[in-house]
Scaffold this motif. Structure first.
Motif: not given
Length: 695
Positions: A386-400, A421-428
């Motif tokens: 249900n909860i997914t991280l995004t960086i600059n709007g793209q779903q990410k699980e890893s970065i280089y 929740a249809a992609g609703r942003p979380v609070a914090n």
């Protein structure tokens, strides 16, 4: 005649003279000479052609005004007839048969330069007198038309690249040593428009890649013209067959909503072989729905029996894929848009909606088409959370991030969304400071993820990996704190995956043939590819696309100048540099082997060891040894001829008919050498045998 006769007596000295008249009576004499003016016959003249007029010399012609009657008494080839004093041609050459059945061509210059006819001349004197004379008719050379226009191969596989050799044209010609020009007059198909073929020298090649689903046959009209004066030609039609091949797709896409309309962007990505999504994120509740989405792919084959299967490494696969249903997308080129519904059939027992870490399902997809199976290169990755991280709007699980000069580096804006929740942003979002893990990142201004100011990775001798704990506070009545993990890879600038999508090219490929694309993955920069060693200008780059750079010259193997020659170099190494796109710094030199695939090439330099045959040569004697060169290794050559005077056993030319020098001094022969390659290829050569006189 009046004469005077004198008689003298020398003793008595008397002389007597008397006049006499002698009358000469006429006797009819035979003709003494016969000529034909003119006596020239151009070869291949039509029936009724007037060769010349007969002229007779007769001692009686001026005294009694005699006339003459002419009769042919000897004409071995039954070629002539007489009309009064005119010698007329009554038999045409069967030009189409002059090579294979020379007896059907009595006045063929390539076989004989003159013919003899014996004529009886009878005058109208009393009694009649006659005489027989041999008349020589000289045959002059004329340009013979080419015959038996052939194409040695007429089959090509669909999707073959531009420049592909389909087959080679050849003709037979009585006039040896002439050259021939082949012209494509017309090409017809039932549905396709535009031109697909061209002729280079005597080779039929593609100028457009054919599609079996569009057209199975083409009818082309070709004209072969010799360089004689005036030029002669032959025109023939040829049927070109397009062979079907399995066109299994190399990419797919996953759409989570089975009711969504497939967008044009999605279709364009499929056409271009692009699948940009590595992981699809679905809400945890989707795991328990009847269908979680659709697999979509394109296929260019008709009448295919398709099945889609998945394998996730377990005995009971979690996901099931329905039999694909296909509908027409485009007719030119022919494409089907196929869909397969995805369902969870063997759910993981311990998984439920309270598993906040989510559940990742990785499935290899295998497509079976008409009993042929292929596996898509990229597995299907679906993560239920249900909860997914995004960086600059793209779903990410890893970065280089780069190891050098990364202190204070701003990575981007970090957020989290609630998929349920249809992609609703979380609070914090905060980094977990109480985690036992250590990591070099921090969040500033609530959302900006950056490398800490006190971090310096340069002193490390190896790549580093950090698992960053991120605490996400959800919104709503059931607000909760969810711990997510972001994997950070700290890498050298030159630490990336570098591949060429395809490194194989057919030998003799034409200029600008695409080989493959260079791809950089899992790197920390944007890159530019530069071709450093182009193998003597045989290759070039168009952005990331590797192309052939040299024009293919017909028969270049004669002097070993072909740019791509499997027999000489089956592998050609090139070197590329991978540069930083901004600084132009060279990060890595990479040597890439290009495999040159073998193509069956036409034999050449067909020769005979001897071209002179004495007329008393015994039948079934070997009169010449045939030899040809083929650059393809381990192939055998088969020699054939259509001339009935000869036969060929292995590479020996054997005499099958008795020769007569007086009748025929020159014998044209056409020999074909065909190799054992697939598809077979052949070369044709024309020779002229000299029948030697043993008298």
């Amino acid at each position: 005649y009046d004469i005077t006769v004198s008689c003298s007596d020398f003793i008595h000295h008397f002389t007597i003279s008397k006049n006499f008249t002698i009358a000469v009576s006429d006797v009819n004499e035979a003709p003494v000479a016969l000529t034909l003016i003119p006596n020239i016959l151009p070869e291949n003249s039509p029936t009724g052609y007037v060769i010349g007029q007969l002229q007779t010399i007769d001692p009686d012609i001026y005294s009694v005004n005699q006339t003459f009657q002419y009769t042919i008494v000897t004409d071995l080839s039954h070629t002539f007839e007489l009309k009064n004093d005119k010698l007329i041609l009554k038999r045409e050459n069967s030009v189409e048969m002059c090579i294979t059945q020379p007896d059907l061509c009595p006045h063929d210059y390539e076989q004989t330069t003159s013919l003899l006819v014996r004529i009886l001349v009878e005058d109208n004197g009393v009694p009649r007198a006659s005489q027989k004379f041999w008349i020589q008719v000289k045959i002059t050379d004329a340009n013979d038309p080419p015959l038996n226009l052939q194409l040695d191969k007429n089959i090509v596989i669909e999707n073959s690249p531009i420049g592909t050799l389909i087959g080679s044209f050849s003709v037979e010609d009585q006039d040896l040593y002439q050259t021939h020009t082949y012209t494509l007059l017309n090409e017809n198909s039932f549905t396709s428009s535009g031109f697909f073929f061209t002729i280079e020298d005597n080779d039929l090649r593609l100028v457009r890649s054919p599609d079996y689903e569009q057209e199975q046959f083409f009818l082309i009209t070709v004209q072969a013209t010799d360089n004689g004066i005036p030029p002669k030609n032959i025109t023939s039609d040829f049927l070109i067959e397009i062979l079907d091949t399995d066109e299994i797709p190399d990419t797919y896409t996953f759409i989570s909503n089975i009711n969504d309309i497939i967008s044009n962007d999605t279709i364009n990505n499929l056409i271009n072989g692009i699948n940009p999504v590595r992981i699809t994120y679905l809400p945890q509740s989707a795991y328990f729905q009847l269908s979680i989405g659709r697999i979509i792919f394109l296929i260019e084959d008709r009448y295919r029996d398709l099945y889609l299967h998945g394998y996730d490494g377990t005995q009971l696969n979690e996901l099931n894929f329905s039999k694909p249903i296909c509908a027409s997308l485009t007719e030119s080129p022919y494409r089907l848009l196929c869909t397969s519904n995805v369902t969870v059939v063997n759910p993981r027992v311990v998984y439920d909606n309270n598993d906040h870490d989510g559940h990742l399902v990785v499935t290899l997809l295998t497509l079976t088409s008409n009993n042929k199976t292929m596996t898509f290169s990229k597995p299907l990755r679906i993560k239920f959370e249900n909860i997914t991280l995004t960086i600059n709007g793209q779903q990410k699980e890893s970065i280089y991030i780069p190891k050098d000069n990364s202190t204070s580096l701003i990575i981007g804006s970090i957020h989290a969304i609630d998929v349920a929740a249809a992609g609703r942003p979380v609070a914090n979002i905060i980094l977990n400071e109480n985690s036992s893990l250590t990591y070099p990142l921090e969040i500033v201004n609530s959302t900006i993820l950056k490398v800490r100011d006190d971090v310096n990775f340069s002193s490390s001798n190896s790549s580093l990996t950090f698992n960053v704990s991120v605490l996400v506070t959800t919104t709503g009545e059931d607000s909760r704190i969810v711990e997510k993990y972001l994997t950070v890879y700290v890498k050298e600038k030159n630490d990336f995956n570098f591949i060429l999508s395809n490194n194989k090219i057919m030998e003799n490929s034409h200029e600008n043939t695409s080989i493959g694309n260079f791809i950089v993955e899992d790197g920390v920069d944007n890159y530019t590819i530069i071709l450093i060693d182009n193998a003597n200008e045989r290759f070039k780059l168009n952005e990331t696309n590797l192309l052939t750079a040299k024009k293919y010259v017909e028969h270049c193997h004669l002097n070993q100048t072909c740019p791509l020659n499997h027999e000489i170099e089956s592998i050609i190494n090139i070197t590329v540099a991978v540069n930083n796109q901004i600084t132009n710094e060279t990060l890595r030199f990479v040597t890439v082997p290009i495999e040159i695939e073998d193509e069956n090439e036409t034999p050449y330099n067909l020769t005979l060891s001897n071209v002179v045959v004495p007329e008393n040569t015994t039948i079934n004697s070997t009169i010449s040894i045939l030899n040809a060169i083929d650059v393809d290794f381990n192939q055998t050559l088969t020699y054939t001829t259509t001339n009935p005077i000869f036969t060929i056993v292995d590479n020996r030319l054997i005499l099958k008919q008795k020769l007569n020098y007086d009748k025929r001094q020159f014998i044209p022969i056409i020999i074909r050498a065909t190799d054992s390659g697939q598809p077979p290829s052949s070369v044709i050569i024309e020779y002229e045998f000299l029948a030697g006189d043993n008298a």
